[in-house]
Design a protein around this motif. Structure first.
Motif, short mmCIF file in Angstrom:
data_model
loop_
_atom_site.label_atom_id
_atom_site.label_comp_id
_atom_site.label_asym_id
_atom_site.label_seq_id
_atom_site.Cartn_x
_atom_site.Cartn_y
_atom_site.Cartn_z
N SER A 25 -72.88 26.77 14.32
CA SER A 25 -73.71 27.62 15.15
C SER A 25 -73.96 28.97 14.45
O SER A 25 -73.03 29.62 13.98
CB SER A 25 -73.01 27.83 16.49
N LEU A 81 -68.95 28.02 25.80
CA LEU A 81 -69.34 26.64 26.16
C LEU A 81 -69.43 25.88 24.84
O LEU A 81 -70.12 26.31 23.93
CB LEU A 81 -70.69 26.64 26.88
N GLN A 90 -76.69 15.35 24.70
CA GLN A 90 -76.56 14.17 25.57
C GLN A 90 -76.25 14.62 27.00
O GLN A 90 -75.77 13.82 27.81
CB GLN A 90 -75.43 13.27 25.05
N GLY A 91 -76.47 15.87 27.27
CA GLY A 91 -76.28 16.36 28.63
C GLY A 91 -74.88 16.84 28.97
O GLY A 91 -74.61 17.21 30.12
N VAL A 92 -73.97 16.85 27.99
CA VAL A 92 -72.58 17.24 28.27
C VAL A 92 -72.51 18.72 28.67
O VAL A 92 -71.87 19.08 29.68
CB VAL A 92 -71.65 16.96 27.06
N ARG A 123 -82.65 26.82 31.54
CA ARG A 123 -82.76 25.46 32.09
C ARG A 123 -81.76 25.24 33.21
O ARG A 123 -81.94 24.36 34.05
CB ARG A 123 -82.43 24.42 31.02
C1 LIG Z 1 -75.20 24.79 23.05
C2 LIG Z 1 -74.42 23.55 23.50
C3 LIG Z 1 -73.26 23.98 24.36
C4 LIG Z 1 -75.37 22.65 24.28
O1 LIG Z 1 -74.68 21.55 24.78
P1 LIG Z 1 -75.35 20.09 24.75
O2 LIG Z 1 -74.45 19.18 25.49
O3 LIG Z 1 -75.67 19.78 23.35
O4 LIG Z 1 -76.69 20.39 25.55
P2 LIG Z 1 -77.41 19.47 26.63
O5 LIG Z 1 -77.37 18.06 26.17
O6 LIG Z 1 -76.87 19.79 27.97
O7 LIG Z 1 -78.87 20.06 26.57
C5 LIG Z 1 -79.61 19.77 25.43
C6 LIG Z 1 -80.85 20.60 25.38
O8 LIG Z 1 -80.54 21.95 25.20
C7 LIG Z 1 -81.24 22.46 24.06
N1 LIG Z 1 -80.24 23.01 23.19
C8 LIG Z 1 -79.08 22.46 22.77
N2 LIG Z 1 -78.42 23.32 21.99
C9 LIG Z 1 -79.17 24.44 21.94
C10 LIG Z 1 -79.02 25.68 21.28
N3 LIG Z 1 -77.96 25.98 20.52
N4 LIG Z 1 -79.99 26.59 21.43
C11 LIG Z 1 -81.08 26.30 22.19
N5 LIG Z 1 -81.27 25.15 22.81
C12 LIG Z 1 -80.33 24.23 22.69
C13 LIG Z 1 -81.94 21.38 23.36
O9 LIG Z 1 -83.30 21.68 23.37
C14 LIG Z 1 -81.64 20.17 24.17
O10 LIG Z 1 -82.78 19.58 24.67
P3 LIG Z 1 -83.50 18.40 23.88
O11 LIG Z 1 -82.40 17.52 23.33
O12 LIG Z 1 -84.33 17.77 24.93
O13 LIG Z 1 -84.26 19.11 22.83
C15 LIG Z 1 -73.88 22.73 22.30
O14 LIG Z 1 -74.96 22.37 21.50
C16 LIG Z 1 -72.85 23.47 21.45
O15 LIG Z 1 -71.65 23.36 21.69
N6 LIG Z 1 -73.31 24.21 20.43
C17 LIG Z 1 -72.45 24.95 19.55
C18 LIG Z 1 -71.72 26.04 20.25
C19 LIG Z 1 -72.65 26.99 20.97
O16 LIG Z 1 -73.62 27.47 20.38
N7 LIG Z 1 -72.33 27.27 22.25
C20 LIG Z 1 -73.15 28.08 23.11
C21 LIG Z 1 -73.00 29.52 22.82
S1 LIG Z 1 -74.30 30.41 23.61
#
Ligand SMILES: CC(C)(COP(=O)(O)OP(=O)(O)OC[C@H]1O[C@@H](n2cnc3c(N)ncnc32)[C@H](O)[C@@H]1OP(=O)(O)O)[C@@H](O)C(=O)NCCC(=O)NCCS
Length: 169
Positions: A25, A81, A90-92, A123
């Motif tokens: 990240s 998170l 995958q919606g986690v 969202r």
């Molecule tokens: C960000 C994070 C928590 C999202 O969790 P996830 O389970 O992958 O997300 P979801 O499946 O619920 O939602 C996916 C959608 O969110 C969006 N999304 C996922 N990660 C994103 C990010 N880092 N920035 C913006 N949008 C993001 C995508 O557009 C995705 O939609 P799509 O697949 O239709 O394009 C995960 O990617 C993660 O752990 N990232 C690294 C750590 C991090 O950055 N944490 C958040 C700090 S703000």
């Protein structure tokens, strides 16, 4: 996938999960896993709001909400998170947030603040915290500092955020 409260025996796996999630990240400081451990030991920790998503005995994601304040009002801060890379998109993350929101609402909490992606959190209902009366901390783009109002009848917020000391802010 089961979402449940974290347990002591999960702690080492959560540490690795958070580290892995943030490794790729761009906004990470590389110490999110240490922040989780520090928050757990502090007075801002709320066990009910430290959750894991478990899939076939493996932890796929983790979320932590801790106590903070805005002026005199108690609020929650969502951080961090984390979703294990192979489980991302995958919606986690969304499922973890939704469950945390439900638990927070049931506790009578009124607001959750988050600092993060202005594409991801809206969202789940978050909007710029500034619109809800919170002063944006210096040096942070206002779009990335967001809040969710959990109750329609919540008193408006006003003032700056006092984070748990473990955040070092
Ligand atoms: C960000 C994070 C928590 C999202 O969790 P996830 O389970 O992958 O997300 P979801 O499946 O619920 O939602 C996916 C959608 O969110 C969006 N999304 C996922 N990660 C994103 C990010 N880092 N920035 C913006 N949008 C993001 C995508 O557009 C995705 O939609 P799509 O697949 O239709 O394009 C995960 O990617 C993660 O752990 N990232 C690294 C750590 C991090 O950055 N944490 C958040 C700090 S703000």
């Amino acid at each position: 996938m089961e979402i449940r409260q974290e347990r002591e025996q999960d702690y080492p796996e959560i540490y690795r999960l958070v580290k892995e999630a943030f490794a790729a990240s761009q906004h990470a400081d590389g110490r999110e896993q240490d922040l989780v451990e520090a928050l757990r030991k502090g007075s801002a920790y709320l066990p009910e709001l430290a959750l894991v998503a478990e899939e076939d005995g493996l932890l796929a994601g983790h979320i932590m909400l801790t106590r903070a304040g805005v002026g005199d009002a108690p609020v929650l801060v969502l951080a961090p998170l984390s979703v294990r890379p192979e489980f991302q998109r995958q919606g986690v993350g969304t499922a973890l947030m939704e469950r945390a929101h439900e638990i927070a609402r049931a506790r009578g909490e009124e607001y959750i603040l988050v600092l993060g992606s202005e594409e991801y959190y809206p969202r789940a209902g978050y909007r710029p915290a500034e619109e809800l009366g919170v002063t944006v901390p210096e040096g942070i783009p206002s779009a990335n500092f967001m809040a969710l109002r959990l109750r329609e009848d919540a008193e408006p917020l006003g003032g700056t955020v006092a984070y748990a000391p473990e955040f070092g802010l």
